[in-house]
Design an enzyme around this catalytic site. Structure first.
Site, PDB file in Angstrom:
ATOM      1  N   SER A 195       0.838  -1.184   0.000  1.00 44.21           N
ATOM      2  CA  SER A 195       0.000   0.000   0.000  1.00 44.21           C
ATOM      3  C   SER A 195       0.875   1.238   0.000  1.00 44.21           C
ATOM      4  O   SER A 195       2.004   1.207   0.490  1.00 44.21           O
ATOM      5  CB  SER A 195      -0.891   0.011   1.244  1.00 44.21           C
ATOM      6  OG  SER A 195      -1.563   1.241   1.369  1.00 44.21           O
ATOM      7  N   TYR A 240      -1.386  -0.304  10.607  1.00 44.10           N
ATOM      8  CA  TYR A 240      -1.465  -0.685   9.193  1.00 44.10           C
ATOM      9  C   TYR A 240      -0.281  -0.135   8.406  1.00 44.10           C
ATOM     10  O   TYR A 240       0.355  -0.842   7.634  1.00 44.10           O
ATOM     11  CB  TYR A 240      -2.785  -0.188   8.599  1.00 44.10           C
ATOM     12  CG  TYR A 240      -2.951  -0.528   7.137  1.00 44.10           C
ATOM     13  CD1 TYR A 240      -3.292  -1.818   6.748  1.00 44.10           C
ATOM     14  CD2 TYR A 240      -2.763   0.435   6.157  1.00 44.10           C
ATOM     15  CE1 TYR A 240      -3.439  -2.144   5.404  1.00 44.10           C
ATOM     16  CE2 TYR A 240      -2.910   0.122   4.815  1.00 44.10           C
ATOM     17  CZ  TYR A 240      -3.247  -1.165   4.444  1.00 44.10           C
ATOM     18  OH  TYR A 240      -3.394  -1.481   3.116  1.00 44.10           O
ATOM     19  N   LYS A 246       2.574  -2.426   6.392  1.00 43.56           N
ATOM     20  CA  LYS A 246       2.764  -2.324   4.944  1.00 43.56           C
ATOM     21  C   LYS A 246       4.172  -1.843   4.589  1.00 43.56           C
ATOM     22  O   LYS A 246       4.725  -2.213   3.563  1.00 43.56           O
ATOM     23  CB  LYS A 246       1.685  -1.447   4.314  1.00 43.56           C
ATOM     24  CG  LYS A 246       0.310  -2.117   4.346  1.00 43.56           C
ATOM     25  CD  LYS A 246       0.353  -3.490   3.671  1.00 43.56           C
ATOM     26  CE  LYS A 246      -0.975  -4.196   3.695  1.00 43.56           C
ATOM     27  NZ  LYS A 246      -1.001  -5.391   2.850  1.00 43.56           N
TER      28      LYS A 246
END
Length: 159
Positions: free
Chosen positions: A80, A93, A97
């Site tokens: 991402s 998150y 990533k």
């Protein structure tokens, strides 16, 4: 095949089923993610769960699959833009990533001809030779090019 990617025995069954059907692995795709995130208020359990699903499972699956992959095979990690740029409202998150992007750069050295990382939010799929002295990605492609890539690339590799 439904698989709990946080369960090593299920990853073993997944790889064995794929190899049993095709005799080898040409492309490995890893796209799992959880978005649970309480920023700096995230509990240790939440951190462990997110790291296990978003990062560690990709590394373990890569190790298990790489034994059945040869020269010219490919690994696709769906990462991402959050791995490079802090996404507002996210901490856990973003960190997982970022780790996945580093996995794409380092884990496949000497294992396969190409390593790939994908940003589903924009043009961030990097494809290039992964060798000890050559870490520079040679081509940036839009994430939409992923669609149908596996079959087309497999035909090219074995033509």
């Amino acid at each position: 095949m439904a698989t709990d990617i946080a369960d090593d025995a299920q990853l073993d069954r997944l790889v064995a089923a794929a190899v049993g059907e095709a005799g080898r692995l040409d492309v490995l795709g890893s796209a799992a993610a959880v978005f649970d995130d309480d920023r700096l208020d995230s509990s240790r359990d939440l951190w462990h769960r997110a790291l296990d699903i978003n990062l560690v499972s990709a590394a373990v699956l890569t190790r298990k699959a790489a034994a059945h992959m040869g020269r010219g095979s490919a690994i696709v990690y769906v990462a991402s833009v959050s791995g490079r740029t802090s996404q507002p409202g996210r901490t856990v998150y973003n960190v997982t990533k970022a780790g996945l992007l580093m996995l794409a750069k380092t884990a496949t050295k000497g294992r396969t001809e190409h390593a790939l990382s994908c940003d589903p939010d924009g043009p961030d799929l990097h494809r290039g030779p992964v060798r000890e002295r050559h870490e520079r990605h040679t081509r940036v492609v839009d994430h939409n090019e992923i669609v149908g890539w596996g079959a087309k690339e497999t035909r090219r590799l074995h033509a």
